[in-house]
Enzyme design. Structure first.
Site, PDB file in Angstrom:
ATOM      1  N   PHE A 138       0.863  -1.191   0.000  1.00 40.71           N
ATOM      2  CA  PHE A 138       0.000   0.000   0.000  1.00 40.71           C
ATOM      3  C   PHE A 138       0.893   1.232   0.000  1.00 40.71           C
ATOM      4  O   PHE A 138       1.663   1.451   0.929  1.00 40.71           O
ATOM      5  CB  PHE A 138      -0.948   0.058   1.203  1.00 40.71           C
ATOM      6  CG  PHE A 138      -1.861   1.261   1.103  1.00 40.71           C
ATOM      7  CD1 PHE A 138      -3.025   1.215   0.365  1.00 40.71           C
ATOM      8  CD2 PHE A 138      -1.500   2.466   1.709  1.00 40.71           C
ATOM      9  CE1 PHE A 138      -3.835   2.349   0.224  1.00 40.71           C
ATOM     10  CE2 PHE A 138      -2.310   3.599   1.567  1.00 40.71           C
ATOM     11  CZ  PHE A 138      -3.478   3.547   0.828  1.00 40.71           C
ATOM     12  N   ASP A 223       9.274   2.921   1.988  1.00 36.66           N
ATOM     13  CA  ASP A 223       8.090   3.697   2.347  1.00 36.66           C
ATOM     14  C   ASP A 223       7.839   3.487   3.837  1.00 36.66           C
ATOM     15  O   ASP A 223       7.305   2.455   4.248  1.00 36.66           O
ATOM     16  CB  ASP A 223       6.887   3.236   1.513  1.00 36.66           C
ATOM     17  CG  ASP A 223       5.619   4.036   1.852  1.00 36.66           C
ATOM     18  OD1 ASP A 223       5.615   4.742   2.878  1.00 36.66           O
ATOM     19  OD2 ASP A 223       4.632   3.927   1.096  1.00 36.66           O
ATOM     20  N   LYS A 252       2.427  10.851   7.412  1.00 37.09           N
ATOM     21  CA  LYS A 252       1.595  10.570   8.581  1.00 37.09           C
ATOM     22  C   LYS A 252       2.090  11.277   9.855  1.00 37.09           C
ATOM     23  O   LYS A 252       1.887  12.468   9.988  1.00 37.09           O
ATOM     24  CB  LYS A 252       1.443   9.058   8.741  1.00 37.09           C
ATOM     25  CG  LYS A 252       0.611   8.479   7.579  1.00 37.09           C
ATOM     26  CD  LYS A 252      -0.055   7.163   7.875  1.00 37.09           C
ATOM     27  CE  LYS A 252      -1.091   6.862   6.800  1.00 37.09           C
ATOM     28  NZ  LYS A 252      -0.760   5.738   5.934  1.00 37.09           N
TER      29      LYS A 252
HETATM   30  C1  LIG Z   1      -0.970   5.899   4.478  1.00 40.64           C
HETATM   31  C2  LIG Z   1       0.141   5.410   3.612  1.00 40.64           C
HETATM   32  C3  LIG Z   1       0.433   6.021   2.387  1.00 40.64           C
HETATM   33  C4  LIG Z   1      -0.416   7.141   1.809  1.00 40.64           C
HETATM   34  O1  LIG Z   1      -0.411   8.283   2.589  1.00 40.64           O
HETATM   35  P1  LIG Z   1      -1.568   9.397   2.344  1.00 40.64           P
HETATM   36  O2  LIG Z   1      -1.162  10.529   3.259  1.00 40.64           O
HETATM   37  O3  LIG Z   1      -2.864   8.780   2.717  1.00 40.64           O
HETATM   38  O4  LIG Z   1      -1.499   9.775   0.913  1.00 40.64           O
HETATM   39  C5  LIG Z   1       1.505   5.551   1.667  1.00 40.64           C
HETATM   40  N1  LIG Z   1       2.260   4.526   2.116  1.00 40.64           N
HETATM   41  C6  LIG Z   1       2.015   3.921   3.291  1.00 40.64           C
HETATM   42  C7  LIG Z   1       2.894   2.811   3.755  1.00 40.64           C
HETATM   43  C8  LIG Z   1       0.935   4.326   4.078  1.00 40.64           C
HETATM   44  O5  LIG Z   1       0.648   3.684   5.212  1.00 40.64           O
END
Ligand SMILES: *Cc1c(COP(=O)(O)O)cnc(C)c1O
Length: 400
Positions: A138, A223, A252
C-alpha cells in the site's frame, strides 16, 4: 440516526465506511464523541497521531506559527523550512529532503526521482525504467500508485494504468533478485506492510534486499510513512535491520497529527536529479507545516516516544498472545504497530471493532480479518491493560 452521520452520508463521497461514532474532541490517547463518551484510540488516524491528540507543544507551535507566517509557497525562502529539513536529515542519516504534504505525493516524488535517476545517472534508455514493488503493497491512491497495487478494488475502473512496474512477493529476497534487470531503477518496499494487514517479513529480509539492490545499482526506496518515526520501536523500521535506504519516504506522524506533512529523503546524488521546475507543490514545505513537523521531531526525542513504543509494544503483543482466544489466528507486529488476525470463518474483524467501540475502544479492520492496534506512542500500561480487558470480554462473548 445521528444528524452528522446522515449529513455526512448525504454530502460526503462514500469512499470510506466509518464506524458510527461522531468524534468532537481529542487529548492524548483519548477521543470523545458528541455524547461525551470517551474512547481509547487504537487507530491514531492510521499512525498519523503518534504524538497523541492535540499535543500541547504541537498545538502551541501551530498557533504561534499560524499567527506569524503560514503559507508563502516555495517561490521564496522562509526561516522554518531549513531547520526542519536539517533535523529530519540528521535524524535519518539522509543528505537531502523534498517536502510534500500527503504520503501519496511523497511516494510519487520517490518514483519520479528513481525514474529520472535511472535515465540521468544509471544510463537506462528513455522510457525503459522499471520499478519493482511488492505483492500486498500500500503506497497511496494516485493513478500511478494504484497501477501497481495488487488489490483489485484499488485499480478497478481507474484505467488506463501507468506502466513500468513489476511485482514480487513480499518477504522473498530471491524473487527480487530474479526480476532485476539492467532497466531496474528501484525497489519500493514497506519494511512492514501496514494496510496489507500488518505483515512482518522474515528476519534479515531488508538486510538482504539492501545488499541485492546495491550489488545491482538499484535504488532501495523504503516507504516508512506508516512504520517510521518510532511506530515500530525504532526511529525507522529499517533500523531493525541496520539498513539505510537510498530513498526514504515519511508522512503521517511527521505532521504531529495536526498537519499533512511528508518528505522524500535521499542522498545528494539522487536528489540532484531535480532541477527547478521539475517537480513541486504549492503547500509543500510551508512554514506552518515545517514549524509543526520540527517540533514533532523534537518531541519524539525529548519525550522518549521511540523507547516507549518499543516497551509498550512488547507488552501489548505479549498480552495479546496470552489472551489465547480460539478466534485469534495470529498476533503480529513490532512496537506499537500491531495486527490481530481472526479466523475468517469464525468472526468478522468489523464485528470485533463494533463491539470494542461499544466498550470505549476505537479501532478499524484492515481487510476482513485483521484488527489494528496502533495507539499514540505515549499509551500507558494501564491503558493497554484496559484494551486487553475489553478485548478479552468481546472475544469471550463472540466465542459463545
Ligand atoms: C498511508 C500510507 C500512504 C499514503 O499516505 P496518504 O497521506 O494517505 O497519501 C503511503 N504509504 C504507506 C505505507 C501508508 O501507510
Amino acid at each position: 440516526m445521528n444528524s452528522n452521520i446522515e449529513l455526512e452520508s448525504r454530502y460526503c463521497a462514500h469512499n470510506y465506511h466509518p464506524l458510527p461514532v461522531v468524534l468532537v474532541r481529542g487529548e492524548g490517547v483519548y477521543v470523545w464523541d458528541d455524547q461525551g463518551k470517551r474512547y481509547l484510540d487504537m487507530m491514531s488516524a492510521y499512525s498519523a497521531v503518534s504524538h497523541g491528540h492535540c499535543h500541547p507543544r504541537l498545538v502551541n507551535a501551530l498557533s504561534k506559527q499560524a499567527g506569524q507566517l503560514a503559507i508563502v509557497s516555495r517561490a521564496f525562502y522562509t526561516d522554518k523550512l531549513a531547520p526542519f529539513l536539517e533535523k529530519a536529515c540528521q535524524m535519518t542519516g539522509q543528505e537531502m529532503a523534498l517536502p510534500m504534504n500527503t504520503g501519496a505525493e511523497a511516494v510519487e516524488t520517490a518514483l519520479k526521482a528513481a525514474r529520472k535517476w535511472a535515465y540521468k545517472v544509471k544510463g537506462v534508455a528513455d522510457d525503459q525504467a522499471e520499478i519493482i514493488v511488492c505483492d500486498g503493497n500500500f503506497h497511496g491512491r494516485t493513478i500511478s500508485i494504484v497501477s501497481f497495487s495488487s488489490e483489485q478494488q484499488y485499480r478497478d475502473g481507474f484505467g488506463p494504468l501507468t506502466p513500468g512496474f513489476k511485482t514480487v512477493p513480499f518477504g522473498d529476497a530471491d524473487a527480487l533478485e530474479a526480476v532485476i534487470n539492467p532497466n531496474t531503477a528501484a525497489f519500493l518496499v514497506e519494511p512492514i506492510q501496514g494496510e496489507g494487514g500488518i505483515v512482518v517479513p522474515p528476519p534479515g529480509y531488508l538486510k538482504r534486499v539492501a545488499k541485492i539492490c546495491s550489488d545491482n545499482n538499484v535504488l532501495l526506496l523504503c516507504d516508512e510513512i506508516q512504520t517510521g518515526l518510532g511506530r515500530t520501536g525504532t526511529l525507522l523500521a529499517s533500523d531493525h535491520d541496520a539498513v539505510k535506504p537510498d530513498g526514504l519516504i515519511l508522512g503521517k506522524a511527521l505532521g504531529g497529527g495536526l498537519m499533512p506533512v511528508s518528505l522524500f529523503l535521499s542522498s545528494r546524488e539522487v536528489m540532484d536529479v531535480f532541477q527547478p521546475g521539475d517537480h513541486g507543490s504549492t503547500f509543500g514545505g510551508n512554514p506552518l507545516s515545517s514549524a509543526v513537523a520540527l517540533e514533532g521531531l523534537n518531541i519524539l526525542e525529548e519525550e522518549g516516544l521511540i523507547d516507549a513504543s518499543r516497551e509498550m509494544g512488547d507488552y501489548f503483543i505479549s498480552s495479546l498472545i496470552e489472551l489465547q482466544s480460539s478466534l485469534i489466528k495470529e498476533v503480529r507486529g513490532r512496537g506499537l504497530l500491531i495486527g490481530v488476525e481472526f479466523h475468517a470463518n469464525k468472526v468478522a474483524a468489523r464485528t470485533v471493532c463494533e463491539q470494542l467501540m461499544d466498550r470505549g475502544i476505537l479501532s478499524k479492520e484492515t481487510h476482513d480479518t485483521v484488527v489494528r492496534f496502533a495507539p499514540p506512542l505515549m499509551i500507558t500500561r494501564d491503558q493497554v491493560d484496559e484494551v486487553i480487558n475489553q478485548l478479552s470480554q468481546v472475544l469471550a462473548g463472540l466465542a459463545g
